[in-house]
Design an enzyme around this catalytic site. Sequence first.
Site, mmCIF file in Angstrom:
data_model
loop_
_atom_site.group_PDB
_atom_site.id
_atom_site.type_symbol
_atom_site.label_atom_id
_atom_site.label_comp_id
_atom_site.label_asym_id
_atom_site.label_seq_id
_atom_site.Cartn_x
_atom_site.Cartn_y
_atom_site.Cartn_z
ATOM 1 N N SER A 9 -4.516 3.617 -8.034
ATOM 2 C CA SER A 9 -5.278 4.910 -7.934
ATOM 3 C C SER A 9 -6.018 4.922 -9.178
ATOM 4 O O SER A 9 -5.904 4.534 -10.380
ATOM 5 C CB SER A 9 -4.317 6.055 -7.800
ATOM 6 O OG SER A 9 -5.147 7.476 -7.824
ATOM 7 N N SER A 57 2.840 6.284 -12.424
ATOM 8 C CA SER A 57 3.559 5.130 -11.348
ATOM 9 C C SER A 57 2.157 4.420 -11.139
ATOM 10 O O SER A 57 2.256 2.966 -11.045
ATOM 11 C CB SER A 57 3.953 5.894 -10.131
ATOM 12 O OG SER A 57 2.625 6.398 -9.437
ATOM 13 N N ASN A 67 0.864 -1.174 -0.012
ATOM 14 C CA ASN A 67 0.096 -0.015 -0.115
ATOM 15 C C ASN A 67 1.017 1.432 -0.020
ATOM 16 O O ASN A 67 0.395 2.421 -0.319
ATOM 17 C CB ASN A 67 -0.842 -0.054 1.351
ATOM 18 C CG ASN A 67 -1.490 1.458 1.585
ATOM 19 O OD1 ASN A 67 -2.455 1.607 0.717
ATOM 20 N ND2 ASN A 67 -1.086 1.918 2.656
ATOM 21 N N TYR A 117 2.793 10.830 -10.702
ATOM 22 C CA TYR A 117 1.781 9.781 -9.764
ATOM 23 C C TYR A 117 1.117 9.061 -10.449
ATOM 24 O O TYR A 117 0.969 7.865 -10.460
ATOM 25 C CB TYR A 117 0.902 10.826 -8.813
ATOM 26 C CG TYR A 117 0.088 9.984 -7.956
ATOM 27 C CD1 TYR A 117 0.612 9.537 -6.736
ATOM 28 C CD2 TYR A 117 -1.083 9.739 -8.112
ATOM 29 C CE1 TYR A 117 0.010 8.873 -5.829
ATOM 30 C CE2 TYR A 117 -1.852 9.174 -7.164
ATOM 31 C CZ TYR A 117 -1.513 8.527 -6.150
ATOM 32 O OH TYR A 117 -2.245 7.911 -5.362
#
Length: 265
Positions: free
Chosen positions: A141, A157, A88, A154
């Site tokens: 995400s 990734s 996580n 972000y």
Amino acid sequence: MRFAGKSIIVTGAGSGIGRAAAVQFAAEGGRVVVADRTGGADETAQLIADAGGTAVAIRMDAGSEEDVTRTVGLAAERFGGLDVLFANAGISGGMANIFDTDVALIAEVLRVNLIGPFLAIKHGAPPIAERGGGAIVLTASVAGIRSGAGSPAYSASKAGVINLAQVSAQQLSGSNVRVNAICPGLTETGMTKPTFDYAREAGKMDRVGRLNPLRRGAQPEELARVALFLASDDASYVNGQAIAVDGGLSSSHPVTRQEYGKTAV
């Protein structure tokens, strides 16, 4: 008690989604290695102990192979092996656009957010397979699904994490080790705390998460419950999937587009 007697590692467990998941794993009988690069790991382990659960804390950098192998080793030493790994840990990397993003920044974001889960699978899957199988859950995400929910570093990734879940599920064929990812939307964690704090102080909480159909942000416990589902036998036939937990945001991803050379408003 879906995790009674199970040995579980949770990275990024010092706060937010990781802490909520570690606490829930322990509440359902799991023996949890609480891993974080901050002292929050000790705090989470203490919360679990105070509630009568079993946990051991370890300081670790999710993007360090040495730290990952040390963490997997601790699970074997203290709990006899490994059954579940929730990779996580992650960092945001700010909100700069492609042209303002330093190479060193994107390299660090990829090291933690993508190499971290890769290392978790590389070193976590074999001991899980040795125990007869289990589950690995990765935190991706909605930013990794399509543009509009995060910075270039972000988002790239997290897109990698989604693909990693798919590829590793295939390469673990026959091992009885399942790999899935959760894709959180806006969630109140340490990473997003400034946004939520500002909204509360300004009396604008009604604007937080307003672009998703539920018109609110999520709490870490809501994401943790989905991670636990994927880690449990309840999800025994779910493999290689990326599950959006975003209030419906990714059903359309409405955004204010940024024009080249201009700043989005």
